[in-house]
Design an enzyme around this catalytic site. Structure first.
Site, PDB file in Angstrom:
ATOM      1  N   SER A  34       0.822  -1.205   0.000  1.00 12.93           N
ATOM      2  CA  SER A  34       0.000   0.000   0.000  1.00 12.93           C
ATOM      3  C   SER A  34       0.865   1.267   0.000  1.00 12.93           C
ATOM      4  O   SER A  34       1.679   1.462  -0.887  1.00 12.93           O
ATOM      5  CB  SER A  34      -0.957  -0.046   1.197  1.00 12.93           C
ATOM      6  N   HIS A  43      -2.310  -1.196  -4.953  1.00 15.31           N
ATOM      7  CA  HIS A  43      -3.766  -1.100  -5.110  1.00 15.31           C
ATOM      8  C   HIS A  43      -4.212   0.354  -4.955  1.00 15.31           C
ATOM      9  O   HIS A  43      -3.458   1.187  -4.424  1.00 15.31           O
ATOM     10  CB  HIS A  43      -4.485  -1.981  -4.083  1.00 15.31           C
TER      11      HIS A  43
END
Length: 224
Positions: free
Chosen positions: A109, A132
């Site tokens: 992340s 993501h």
């Protein structure tokens, strides 16, 4: 029994840990980014966290120190506060001293920008990185302004990552929006060499390679 041995035994007895070796004339500083990056919200006490208000003063002290000549950044993080993580990454990327990162376990992340913010980056062969889109837990997007804000925040992350790596925006977005790889979500998990092959990380390696590379960068800076 000598004094050092007594000190070590006392440390084990009182703290459950052995004393760290004291290095003479150590000119490399190590910062670890582990667990979840804590920003504006205080996380539950059972969470393993890295607090950005602790990291930022360290970075300023390292930059000003005459004794420290290089920084090694060790990461094993699931991500966390987006703005806090990006703030740390921005500070490290603008330091005048050589910097090297090593991803161990995971750099997921917002850990992705932190993994690539240094002058050179390594990843362990078994470590992984998850790329993501930004998530905001519990938030229902009900107005266009909120959606626009998320888009701008996402663009800041993409711009930072592509500026500090060889991956293109198109390829990074493709990884970010890939379907079928994560359960009930979009994104991509990259393991070891895969992160190097796509241009996110410079090299697969461990602590030995990371320190040698940092020392090489430090020597090259001295020669200039």
């Amino acid at each position: 029994m000598n004094q050092d041995a007594n000190t070590s035994l006392n440390s084990i007895k009182e703290m459950g840990t052995a004393s760290l070796p004291v290095l003479k004339q150590n000119n490399i500083h190590c910062i670890t980014i582990i667990g979840q990056i804590e920003g504006h919200m205080v996380l539950p006490p059972q969470n393993k966290t890295t607090k950005y208000e602790h990291i930022i003063p360290q970075l300023i002290a390292i930059e000003q120190s005459k004794d420290i000549e290089g920084l090694i950044l060790i990461l094993n993080t699931v991500g966390g506060d987006v703005e806090a993580g990006l703030a740390i990454a921005e500070m490290i990327s603008t330091m005048s001293k050589p910097t090297v990162s090593l991803v161990l376990g995971g750099g997921h992340s917002i850990g992705v920008p932190l993994s690539v913010c240094t002058d050179y980056s390594f990843i362990a062969s078994t470590a992984s990185m998850t790329v993501h889109p930004i998530r905001m837990s519990g938030l229902v997007i009900g107005i266009p302004q909120t959606y626009d804000y998320l888009n701008k925040m996402q663009e800041r992350i993409v711009t930072f990552v592509t500026k500090h790596t060889s991956i293109t925006k198109e390829d990074f977005y493709a990884l970010m929006l890939k379907t079928g790889e994560l359960a009930d979500d979009v994104g991509t998990v990259l393991v070891g060499q895969e992160a190097v092959d796509c241009g996110l990380i410079n090299e697969v390696g461990g602590i030995d390679q990371a320190i040698k590379k940092l020392q090489n960068l430090m020597e090259n800076k001295e020669d200039k």
